[in-house]
Design a protein around this motif. Structure first.
Motif, mmCIF file in Angstrom:
data_model
loop_
_atom_site.group_PDB
_atom_site.id
_atom_site.type_symbol
_atom_site.label_atom_id
_atom_site.label_comp_id
_atom_site.label_asym_id
_atom_site.label_seq_id
_atom_site.Cartn_x
_atom_site.Cartn_y
_atom_site.Cartn_z
ATOM 1 N N ILE A 1 -2.664 1.236 -4.048
ATOM 2 C CA ILE A 1 -2.013 -0.037 -3.733
ATOM 3 C C ILE A 1 -1.254 -0.477 -4.976
ATOM 4 C CG2 ILE A 1 -2.351 -2.460 -3.136
ATOM 5 C CD1 ILE A 1 -4.857 -1.661 -1.609
ATOM 6 N N VAL A 2 0.024 -0.745 -4.823
ATOM 7 C CA VAL A 2 0.849 -1.170 -5.945
ATOM 8 C C VAL A 2 0.921 -2.699 -5.966
ATOM 9 C CG1 VAL A 2 3.146 -1.125 -6.984
ATOM 10 C CG2 VAL A 2 2.190 0.947 -5.957
ATOM 11 N N VAL A 3 0.587 -3.264 -7.122
ATOM 12 C CA VAL A 3 0.622 -4.708 -7.318
ATOM 13 C C VAL A 3 1.760 -5.028 -8.281
ATOM 14 C CG1 VAL A 3 -0.638 -6.717 -8.175
ATOM 15 C CG2 VAL A 3 -1.856 -4.919 -6.932
ATOM 16 N N GLU A 4 2.715 -5.807 -7.815
ATOM 17 C CA GLU A 4 3.853 -6.192 -8.654
ATOM 18 C C GLU A 4 3.642 -7.622 -9.138
ATOM 19 O OE1 GLU A 4 8.620 -6.706 -8.041
ATOM 20 O OE2 GLU A 4 7.703 -4.850 -7.319
ATOM 21 N N PRO B 1 0.824 -1.208 0.000
ATOM 22 C CA PRO B 1 0.000 0.000 0.000
ATOM 23 C C PRO B 1 0.860 1.261 0.000
ATOM 24 C CG PRO B 1 0.160 -0.871 2.212
ATOM 25 C CD PRO B 1 0.902 -1.836 1.329
ATOM 26 N N LYS B 2 0.265 2.355 -0.448
ATOM 27 C CA LYS B 2 0.939 3.654 -0.443
ATOM 28 C C LYS B 2 -0.015 4.691 0.143
ATOM 29 C CE LYS B 2 3.693 4.589 -3.942
ATOM 30 N NZ LYS B 2 4.201 4.874 -5.301
ATOM 31 N N MET B 3 0.554 5.598 0.931
ATOM 32 C CA MET B 3 -0.246 6.659 1.531
ATOM 33 C C MET B 3 0.508 7.979 1.407
ATOM 34 S SD MET B 3 -1.760 7.004 5.431
ATOM 35 C CE MET B 3 -2.938 5.679 5.194
ATOM 36 N N LYS B 4 -0.186 9.015 0.991
ATOM 37 C CA LYS B 4 0.432 10.320 0.780
ATOM 38 C C LYS B 4 0.270 11.210 2.005
ATOM 39 C CE LYS B 4 -0.947 10.112 -4.093
ATOM 40 N NZ LYS B 4 -1.779 10.754 -5.140
#
Length: 485
Positions: free
Chosen positions: A307-310, A101-104
């Motif tokens: 949310i980054v999915v690799e 996940p990413k949060m700014k």
């Protein structure tokens, strides 16, 4: 016909007709060198675009947006949440290797510092997001750990704690301090004036794209400025690691946070990662969550912003993307940009390779003509071989074996020529083309399969060119040939 006899006959034939074979192989050499050149060029451009500019394996998932009266509104109709349960769902999708996940930061903040590198302190807006520290542990070996020092750290002895901390009741507690240079704050820690305690600096990572943009564009553009900005140095990763600056949270050029009193924390740059935000700073997500609770909007429910999915490989990206969209989520615009870039590169590579195949086809026709002429000149020799017991199959093997040798020779010569052209272009590119963002060390990526495939293609086209001559040679009538008819 035995192998050793076949090899001897092929060798004799090539020596007697070497001029004709050499001229007919020129097209093969040119075609193979062109094929290698464009295949390697396409692979090199693809590597830069899809692995450095657009990381195609990384899909950034966001909430769906809706067009309402010409305005794009996010989650107007109760879009699905980006929370920990969503992270778990994505992790279970077939083909997904990693999910984070990413949060700014959701309030104004700024940076201050840079004198040790730029010659004077600078102030800039701070654009930042947070990611889980575990994602970059393997990317930053031997450097300051990218971890959340602000959370409670467990310990069994003092050695388990960072500098300026002591182990008390199984928890690392910060020591009290009284000034910037207080020796009680050892190691990487510093004395935080507002709290009067030792603290570890907030670790920061950045995207390699930022360094490329700075060295390739910004530093060059500032060369024409006045004052200290005209002397900005080029920067390297090693020069930046360990660089410290102050982060001012709650206040910036554009305004102040709606709530909370501004606070300054020391920050330290620890490395580059493609998992960092493209333009800005990336810190452990725990810092972002606590800072947003302190300075951000009170109505913020703590959801992740994306949310980054690799994926496991580039090949499964379309399938994973489709599955995510079926689950009710959207992908960022960068995914579509990457898809368009990949398609364009593929089409250009196919067009240039098609040109190479046309050259090879013309070469095959030329080889067929050469073999027909050689067979016409060797009719008596072939007739004598038939009269002495050589079968039609033996004659066909002889002609096709000669074509095979021609193909191997032409393929290898084409590889040498293509390699020399690639070296020349790379040299001119490195010395004559100025610096620009994402400028690669080489425009080409030459892999083993390309070289093996190129020689294989050369042999196949030589076979195609020799089929009709081989068929005609095998049908030479020994009686009529030896009688002079």
């Amino acid at each position: 016909m035995r192998i050793n006899k076949l090899v001897q006959l092929v060798s004799q034939s090539i020596r007697r007709n070497r001029r004709d074979f050499l001229l007919s192989s020129i097209g093969i050499v040119v075609g193979i060198s062109t094929l290698l050149f464009f295949t390697a060029l396409g692979s090199g451009i693809k590597q830069v675009v899809l692995e450095r500019i657009f990381v195609v394996r990384q899909l950034e998932v966001v909430k769906k947006t809706f067009d309402v009266a010409g305005m794009r509104t996010e989650g107007l109709f109760g879009g699905k949440s980006l929370d920990d349960k969503t992270v778990e769902r994505f992790a279970g999708v077939d083909g997904v290797a990693e999910v984070y996940p990413k949060m700014k930061l959701t309030f104004p903040a700024s940076l201050r510092g840079g004198k040790s590198i730029l010659g004077r302190d600078m102030v800039a807006e701070l654009i930042a997001d947070g990611i889980p520290p575990r994602l970059v542990d393997e990317e930053l070996p031997g450097k300051l750990e990218f971890r959340d020092w602000g959370q409670e750290l467990s310990c069994s002895e003092a050695a388990d704690c960072p500098g300026g901390h002591s182990c008390s009741a199984g928890v690392c507690e910060p020591k009290a301090c009284s000034g910037e240079n207080d020796p009680v704050c050892g190691g990487k820690s510093y004395c935080h004036e507002a709290s009067g305690q030792c603290q570890m600096p907030i670790p920061v990572i950045a995207s390699p794209k930022m360094l490329e943009i700075y060295n390739g564009s910004f530093q060059t553009a500032m060369g024409g400025a006045r004052g200290v900005l005209s002397k900005l140095p080029k920067l390297s990763e090693d020069a930046l690691v360990g660089f410290r600056f102050d982060g001012v949270f709650g206040k910036s050029f554009i305004g102040s946070a709606a709530r909370g009193k501004r606070v300054t924390y020391r920050m330290e740059f620890v490395g580059f990662s493609d998992k960092a935000i493209d333009l800005g700073a990336t810190i452990p997500i725990g810092y972002v969550q606590r800072l947003n609770q302190r300075f951000g909007n009170q109505d913020d429910n703590g959801e992740y912003h994306s949310i980054v999915v690799e994926t496991e490989s580039n090949e499964v990206v379309p399938r994973v993307a489709k599955r995510i969209e079926e689950m009710g989520f959207a992908l960022s615009d960068e995914y579509e940009d990457a898809q368009r870039a990949g398609l364009l590169i593929m089409l250009l590579t196919l067009v240039f390779n098609f040109i190479s195949l046309i050259i090879l086809t013309i070469s095959a026709v030329n080889i067929m003509h050469t073999f027909l002429m050689v067979i016409l000149e060797r009719r008596q020799e072939l007739g004598l071989m038939r009269a002495l017991g050589a079968t039609k199959g033996d004659i066909r093997k002889l002609v096709i074996s000669e074509a095979t040798v021609l193909g191997i020779f032409g393929g290898l010569a084409g590889l040498v020529l293509g390699g020399l052209v690639i070296k020349l272009i790379d040299y001119l590119f490195a010395t004559q083309v100025g610096e620009f963002p994402f400028k690669p060390e080489s425009l080409f990526v030459v892999e083993a399969w390309m070289m093996l495939g190129a020689v294989g293609v050369a042999v196949v086209f030589c076979w195609l060119g020799s089929l009709i001559p081989a068929f005609q040679a095998s049908h030479v009538d020994p009686a009529r040939t030896l009688s002079g008819h």
